[in-house]
Write a protein that holds these residues in place. Structure first.
Motif, PDB file in Angstrom:
ATOM      1  N   MET A   1       0.822  -1.201   0.000  1.00 12.99           N
ATOM      2  CA  MET A   1       0.000   0.000   0.000  1.00 12.99           C
ATOM      3  C   MET A   1       0.863   1.261   0.000  1.00 12.99           C
ATOM      4  O   MET A   1       0.595   2.221  -0.732  1.00 12.99           O
TER       5      MET A   1
ATOM      6  N   ARG B   1      -6.407  -2.520  -1.285  1.00 11.16           N
ATOM      7  CA  ARG B   1      -7.344  -2.462  -0.154  1.00 11.16           C
ATOM      8  C   ARG B   1      -8.322  -3.631  -0.182  1.00 11.16           C
ATOM      9  O   ARG B   1      -8.695  -4.156   0.869  1.00 11.16           O
TER      10      ARG B   1
ATOM     11  N   THR C   1     -12.363   5.659   6.091  1.00 17.19           N
ATOM     12  CA  THR C   1     -11.228   5.543   5.168  1.00 17.19           C
ATOM     13  C   THR C   1     -11.707   5.433   3.724  1.00 17.19           C
ATOM     14  O   THR C   1     -11.214   6.132   2.827  1.00 17.19           O
ATOM     15  N   CYS C   2     -12.693   4.557   3.495  1.00 18.95           N
ATOM     16  CA  CYS C   2     -13.207   4.344   2.139  1.00 18.95           C
ATOM     17  C   CYS C   2     -13.855   5.607   1.578  1.00 18.95           C
ATOM     18  O   CYS C   2     -13.667   5.945   0.410  1.00 18.95           O
TER      19      CYS C   2
END
Length: 324
Positions: free
Chosen positions: A64, A127, A245-246
């Protein structure tokens, strides 16, 4: 009616183009220059800091953060390709740009946006694997796979953008040299050609539609699967954290994709219905806002990056203070 040859190698090329900036907003140029300078400074400092933090902290050498590091580098290239010249136009009125510099700028802008959309897709997939298949994360995203993904993204950008630049640069430009834009955007420059620019314009539309369409479809699918997995979590706190977060990630993606897509299709379908300054602003927004916000959304909001960043800044200011 037969058209002449669209790509003429013998036609004299113009020495210079002139960028008008944002037509109709000349009275706001000072404020635009100040705003752009501020955003560019934030983008440069933020993305450089993100890259430094990820490179020096071994605990951040994960897929990431590797994607985030590459994204930061691309954001610097994307913003640096257009903002300095825009600020020069708005501050001093220096609107001239050489033929070679114009097409170099065009190439880097379009290649950087193609790389950026590929990286956003790769980060969405990262993710998805981390949340939906956590036990297989390290087995799926190995260093070899990571290298392959980054090389493929870069190769796709070069493969699609090189023919576009070649086709447009080999058109004859024998009329006006005034580009009705704030940078050398493909469609704005193509309108100045004396020959039919349709082949390059159609190629641009098809490539943009395929690349962006496929990437957005796969990103949307990834986040649908991620959200489905999030709602199956037993912990309400974990759900809220994942949703936060999304949502921030999707917000930044929307700021990149929506103005970009609107800019592409308005230039083809609605250029007579949408004011020219709106078209130019849309094309500018998706090159400037994401590089400014990405370090905040993907970096500062990430706990590990934030903590390492704070340690680095504390170390730097401590030694600067005691060194003086």
């Amino acid at each position: 009616m037969m058209l002449g040859p669209p790509y003429n190698h013998t036609t004299k090329i113009p020495a210079t183009f002139f960028l008008v900036g944002i037509p109709g907003l000349q009275s706001s140029y000072l404020w635009l220059a100040i705003s752009l300078s501020t955003m560019y400074t934030v983008a440069l400092l933020g993305n450089t800091l993100i890259m430094t933090v990820i490179c020096i902290d071994a605990s951040l050498h994960e897929p990431m953060y590797c994607f985030l590091c590459v994204l930061a580098a691309v954001d610097i290239v994307m913003a640096s390709s257009v903002v300095p010249k825009m600020v020069s136009i708005f501050f001093s009125g220096d609107s001239s740009i050489s033929f070679n510099a114009c097409f170099t700028q065009m190439y880097f802008v379009h290649a950087a946006t193609a790389v950026e959309t590929g990286l956003l897709l790769a980060m969405a997939f990262d993710r998805y694997v981390a949340i939906c298949k956590p036990l297989h994360y390290k087995r799926i995203l190995t260093p070899k796979v990571m290298l392959g993904v980054n090389v493929t993204i870069a190769f796709r950008a070069v493969l699609t953008m090189t023919p576009l630049s070649w086709m447009l640069s080999h058109l004859p430009f024998c009329g006006s040299k005034v580009v009705l834009h704030s940078y050398c955007e493909h469609m704005a420059v193509a309108k100045l050609a004396c020959a039919d620019p349709m082949p390059s314009s159609l190629y641009s539309l098809i490539c943009s539609s395929i690349i962006v369409g496929c990437d957005v479809a796969f990103i949307a699918a990834s986040y649908v699967l991620i959200l489905r997995a999030v709602f199956n979590l037993s912990s309400e706190n974990a759900q809220q954290k994942a949703l936060s977060t999304c949502s921030s990630h999707m917000g930044v993606m929307a700021l990149f994709y929506l103005p970009g897509i609107a800019s592409i299709y308005i230039a083809w379908l609605g250029q007579d219905k949408v004011p020219l300054h709106t078209q130019v602003l849309l094309a500018d927004l998706y090159l400037i806002i994401p590089p400014t916000l990405n370090p905040i959304i993907y970096g500062v909001r990430t706990k590990q990056v934030r903590e390492t960043m704070w340690r680095l800044l504390t170390f730097f200011f401590y030694h600067s203070y005691h060194g003086s």
